[in-house]
Design an enzyme around this catalytic site. Structure first.
Site, PDB file in Angstrom:
ATOM      1  CE1 TYR A 187       0.275   2.035   4.152  1.00 25.45           C
ATOM      2  CE2 TYR A 187       0.712  -0.288   4.561  1.00 25.45           C
ATOM      3  CZ  TYR A 187       0.771   1.043   4.968  1.00 25.45           C
ATOM      4  OH  TYR A 187       1.341   1.373   6.169  1.00 25.45           O
ATOM      5  CB  CYS A 188       1.428   3.999  -1.873  1.00 25.42           C
ATOM      6  SG  CYS A 188       0.144   4.031  -3.139  1.00 25.42           S
ATOM      7  N   GLY A 189      -0.076   5.861  -0.395  1.00 27.71           N
ATOM      8  CA  GLY A 189      -1.064   6.842   0.042  1.00 27.71           C
ATOM      9  C   GLY A 189      -2.430   6.627  -0.559  1.00 27.71           C
TER      10      GLY A 189
END
Length: 124
Positions: free
Chosen positions: A81-83
């Site tokens: 995951y990222c932002g």
């Protein structure tokens, strides 16, 4: 949240054609026997400000170099995951290219995780 360039969004959209995405709801419904390794691919400053509880940090800049040490079995379930779900899509695509077979990108990223009021923690 920073606006993304058109070129970056095209790159992420292209990667999303080859990867599997998983929603926050789908992730929380996974059978405990399938408990994936959750990897935060954001920058260190983002990780320090808050991250998914239990996640490990391998930023997008180094993950391909360090993944085989962190996760030796290429069949291990992995959720990146990222932002917001674009950088993690690029990472998921990259991990598949080096042989990982059970990789997902978290749709909506950390933003959706927080909206769902799921556990987060900060690095002190």
């Amino acid at each position: 949240m920073m606006a993304h360039s058109e070129g970056f969004l095209k790159l992420a959209a292209d990667a999303k054609k080859r990867i599997k995405e998983i929603s926050v709801d789908q992730l929380s419904e996974l059978d405990q026997s399938q408990k994936p390794v959750i990897i935060d691919v954001r920058e260190e400053s983002e990780w320090n400000a808050g991250h998914v509880e239990g996640a490990i940090h391998l930023s997008r800049g180094v993950i391909e170099q360090k993944i085989e040490v962190a996760i030796a079995d290429p069949d291990t379930p992995i959720v990146c995951y990222c932002g917001g779900g674009n950088r993690s899509a690029l990472v998921a695509d990259s991990l598949q290219k080096i042989g990982y077979t059970n990789v997902f990108s978290l749709e909506g990223g950390f933003a959706d995780w927080k909206k769902a009021d799921l556990p987060t923690t900060k690095t002190e």
